[in-house]
Scaffold this active site. Structure first.
Site, short mmCIF file in Angstrom:
data_model
loop_
_atom_site.label_atom_id
_atom_site.label_comp_id
_atom_site.label_asym_id
_atom_site.label_seq_id
_atom_site.Cartn_x
_atom_site.Cartn_y
_atom_site.Cartn_z
N ASP A 2 0.83 -1.20 0.00
CA ASP A 2 0.00 0.00 0.00
C ASP A 2 0.87 1.26 0.00
O ASP A 2 1.95 1.27 0.58
CB ASP A 2 -0.92 -0.03 1.24
N ASN A 50 -10.88 -3.35 -5.25
CA ASN A 50 -10.20 -2.36 -6.08
C ASN A 50 -10.98 -2.02 -7.37
O ASN A 50 -10.68 -1.05 -8.04
CB ASN A 50 -8.78 -2.80 -6.44
C1 IPE Z 1 -1.26 0.27 -3.99
O1 IPE Z 1 -1.37 1.42 -3.29
C2 IPE Z 1 -2.36 -0.70 -3.73
C3 IPE Z 1 -2.78 -1.39 -4.98
C4 IPE Z 1 -1.96 -1.99 -5.75
C5 IPE Z 1 -4.20 -1.40 -5.37
P1 IPE Z 1 -2.60 2.42 -3.38
O2 IPE Z 1 -3.01 2.61 -4.80
O3 IPE Z 1 -3.68 1.98 -2.46
O4 IPE Z 1 -1.93 3.75 -2.85
P2 IPE Z 1 -2.52 4.84 -1.83
O5 IPE Z 1 -3.06 4.10 -0.64
O6 IPE Z 1 -3.59 5.57 -2.57
O7 IPE Z 1 -1.35 5.69 -1.50
MG MG Z 2 -4.19 2.37 -0.51
#
Ligand code: IPE
Ligand code: MG
Length: 214
Positions: A2, A50
């Site tokens: 994340d 997602n």
């Molecule tokens: C990567 O980080 C998670 C995924 C691969 C879906 P995020 O896309 O959730 O990043 P933040 O939380 O917005 O910073």
């Molecule tokens: Mg995230």
């Protein structure tokens, strides 16, 4: 994994750049895991939640997931076995084909098993496993475990980067006795030094799985 979006935002870049950088981190982490003799590594690439993101970001994440798999062709020489956990339904056909191909190609490798969780949700997995268990007889802890997406050992350690302290539907069944680590580091900045510290800390934790040890 994340924190990709915030990493990009802090630099005035589009979120997808953060995901690209995140892919670089994933490669480093796989290499480091190999070097340390870790046998199983799961990466949470795309969750069943997602899909709520804008279509363009979803498409970018799937395209990167495809790149994860392309890159892993390189890993064939290193003996990386690729496994993908999650629902195939809804995935772009090209990606679904690549997944099957990579799983087949690498099935006999055993230097490390990299489990990519794509279109993965822990609740969905438990529901799917329970349904299959019921079809084949009794529903029990054992029969649910036997019908999960794969038969990998349950994780010893779960690391979440990006500052949030939650599992977000990750391996809810398997996580029962995992040691949890939450790091404020945004995934693109996650380093092998930090990874090593987590492993060292893990080695010092005493795990008794509910029993009493002295
Ligand atoms: C990567 O980080 C998670 C995924 C691969 C879906 P995020 O896309 O959730 O990043 P933040 O939380 O917005 O910073
Ligand atoms: Mg995230």
């Amino acid at each position: 994994m994340d924190g990709n979006g915030r990493w990009a935002k802090a630099r005035g870049l589009p979120r997808v750049k953060g995901h690209e950088e995140g892919l670089r981190t994933a490669r480093k982490v796989i290499d480091y895991s190999l070097a340390r003799g870790i046998k199983y590594l799961s990466l949470y690439v795309f969750s069943t939640e997602n899909w709520k993101r804008p279509q363009a970001e979803v498409a970018a994440l799937f395209s990167l997931a495809g790149k994860y798999l392309d890159d892993f062709a390189d890993f064939c020489s290193k003996g990386v076995r690729v496994v993908v956990s999650g629902e195939r339904e809804g995935l772009p056909q090209k990606l679904a084909r690549k997944i099957e191909e990579m799983q087949l190609k690498t099935a006999d490798f055993d230097a490390i098993c990299v489990n990519l969780c794509i279109n993965y949700g822990g609740r969905r997995e438990i529901a799917h496993a329970a349904q299959r268990a019921a079809q084949s007889g009794a529903v029990s802890e054992q029969s649910i475990a036997a019908n999960l997406y794969n038969n990998l050992p349950f994780p010893d350690v779960i690391v979440r980067t990006g500052g949030q302290k939650r599992l977000s539907n990750f391996m809810l069944f398997q996580a029962a006795y995992a040691e949890l680590y939450f790091s404020d580091t945004l995934w693109p900045d996650f380093s092998c030094e930090e990874y090593q510290k987590i492993l060292e800390d893990y080695c010092g934790r005493s795990r008794n799985f509910g029993a009493i040890t002295e």
